[in-house]
Design an enzyme around this catalytic site. Structure first.
Site, PDB file in Angstrom:
ATOM      1  N   ASP A   5       7.323   2.200   5.983  1.00 60.20           N
ATOM      2  CA  ASP A   5       6.974   1.736   4.630  1.00 60.20           C
ATOM      3  C   ASP A   5       7.117   2.849   3.582  1.00 60.20           C
ATOM      4  OD1 ASP A   5       6.425  -0.545   6.039  1.00 60.20           O
ATOM      5  OD2 ASP A   5       4.479  -0.927   5.126  1.00 60.20           O
TER       6      ASP A   5
ATOM      7  N   SER B 231       0.837  -1.212   0.000  1.00 64.53           N
ATOM      8  CA  SER B 231       0.000   0.000   0.000  1.00 64.53           C
ATOM      9  C   SER B 231       0.865   1.253   0.000  1.00 64.53           C
ATOM     10  CB  SER B 231      -1.019   0.001   1.143  1.00 64.53           C
ATOM     11  OG  SER B 231      -0.392  -0.094   2.385  1.00 64.53           O
ATOM     12  N   ALA B 232       1.958   1.252   0.762  1.00 65.51           N
ATOM     13  CA  ALA B 232       2.837   2.429   0.761  1.00 65.51           C
ATOM     14  C   ALA B 232       3.487   2.616  -0.608  1.00 65.51           C
ATOM     15  CB  ALA B 232       3.916   2.281   1.827  1.00 65.51           C
ATOM     16  N   ALA B 233       3.829   1.506  -1.268  1.00 67.62           N
ATOM     17  CA  ALA B 233       4.467   1.615  -2.584  1.00 67.62           C
ATOM     18  C   ALA B 233       3.496   2.214  -3.606  1.00 67.62           C
ATOM     19  CB  ALA B 233       4.957   0.242  -3.043  1.00 67.62           C
TER      20      ALA B 233
HETATM   21  C1  MEV Z   1       4.800  -2.697   9.167  1.00 68.74           C
HETATM   22  O1  MEV Z   1       5.440  -2.944   7.936  1.00 68.74           O
HETATM   23  C2  MEV Z   1       5.775  -2.594  10.285  1.00 68.74           C
HETATM   24  C3  MEV Z   1       5.211  -2.384  11.688  1.00 68.74           C
HETATM   25  O2  MEV Z   1       6.332  -2.154  12.527  1.00 68.74           O
HETATM   26  C4  MEV Z   1       4.244  -1.224  11.764  1.00 68.74           C
HETATM   27  C5  MEV Z   1       4.925   0.107  11.465  1.00 68.74           C
HETATM   28  O3  MEV Z   1       6.125   0.252  11.697  1.00 68.74           O
HETATM   29  O4  MEV Z   1       4.205   1.009  11.042  1.00 68.74           O
HETATM   30  C6  MEV Z   1       4.493  -3.619  12.177  1.00 68.74           C
END
Ligand code: MEV
Length: 328
Positions: A160, A117-119
């Site tokens: 992310d 989703s971030a990508a």
């Molecule tokens: C999500 O990819 C990683 C977590 O540490 C949550 C975050 O850092 O936002 C679980």
């Protein structure tokens, strides 16, 4: 001269060390992988934002604050909203009174902790910025993607969108500057996907609950998580795969203890280690999602096969230095 159409992309990621503990201020190590999300942006004469997500099979138009679903019904709005937010923010910054049509697709498996989703959001901000000649910096793109991601994940650390924007390998601390890391040689990984989708918000909440219930036990676990990341920085610099594997195993035990592992993940982790992996752990949110196994190059195939025999979908991933970029 304004462009009519732009394609941009951004990479997915694996967290090598420190997921979840990063939410409590500890450093995490994150690496961009060679699977990317793509956004095609086209300008429109009206002031609407049309979004079509190829992977999710949903689309719709935002007209001001209202939403008209085209495919996927009213629920589509929730999933398209972060993409809209990223595009709107860039439109506002560029002070252009036009609209955009955006089509997104992703080669990153969705909702399994690999940063899809971030990508998608980062690729969208990059494409719209180029389309509008907004000349935004990477820092601007990261901030926009971070704000948009908050809609999906509640209180994400920002790890992310940071890795999707900058690529490479980063030491990331919440509210601090993230630092590119020196990595010697290859980091040969197998990713094992449980196929179980979960939400980052829910997984973060599970850990928060543990913290509330057992603060004096929880705090040293989190602190140990941070120390693993810092030790890993040295091992990455010298390319010490043996040590990185051991650190992954210790990290997995900590993640298990805070409640984010599950039966499939444990099965894949053990299968990978038995097949010759130097270390294995869940990556990202846990509770399903994916695990990673660091493996000597010559054992990658057999580790992948062992994960598949244990019921997962496995693929080999390579690191990439390329963050968000314009493709055309
Ligand atoms: C999500 O990819 C990683 C977590 O540490 C949550 C975050 O850092 O936002 C679980």
């Amino acid at each position: 001269m304004y462009l009519l159409e732009v394609v941009a992309s951004a990479p997915g990621k694996v967290i090598l060390f420190g997921e979840h503990f990063v939410v409590y201020g500890e450093p995490a190590v994150v690496m961009a992988i060679d699977k990317r999300a793509y956004a095609l942006a086209e300008s429109r004469k009206d002031r609407r934002i049309y979004i079509n997500s190829k992977n999710l099979g949903i689309s719709g138009v935002f007209v001001g604050e209202s939403f008209e679903a085209k495919k996927g019904g009213r629920e589509a709005r929730v999933q398209l909203e972060p993409i809209r937010k990223a595009a709107q923010k860039v439109l506002n910054l560029a002070e252009r009174k036009i609209g955009v049509s955006i089509e997104v697709r992703s080669a990153i498996p969705i909702a399994v902790g690999l940063g899809s989703s971030a990508a998608v959001i980062t690729a969208t901000a990059t494409a719209v910025s180029k389309l509008l000649s907004a000349d935004l910096s990477k820092e601007d793109i990261f901030r926009i993607a971070y704000e948009a991601e908050r809609i999906v994940h509640g209180t994400p650390s920002g790890i992310d969108p940071a890795i999707s924007t900058y690529g490479g390998t980063l030491l990331f601390s919440q509210n601090k500057d993230f630092k590119p890391l020196e990595v010697k040689g290859d980091i040969p990984l197998v990713i094992g996907d449980t196929g179980i989708e979960r939400s980052t918000g829910e997984q973060v909440a599970i850990v928060r609950e543990r913290k509330k219930q057992y603060p004096s036990i929880f705090d040293p676990i989190v602190e140990a998580g941070g120390k693993i990341s810092l030790q890993a920085v040295k091992a990455l610099k010298t390319g010490n795969l043996q040590e990185l594997g051991e650190l992954m195993n210790i990290n997995q035990a900590l993640l298990y203890s805070v409640g984010v592992s599950n039966e499939s993940l444990e099965r894949f982790v053990y299968a990978a280690r038995k097949a010759g992996a130097l270390g294995a752990k869940l990556t990202g949110d846990g509770g399903g999602g994916c695990m990673i196994a660091l493996s000597p190059s010559e054992k990658l195939e057999q580790v992948a096969e062992a994960i598949e025999r244990a019921g997962g979908t496995a693929f080999i991933a390579r690191k990439t230095s390329e963050g968000a970029r314009v493709e055309s």
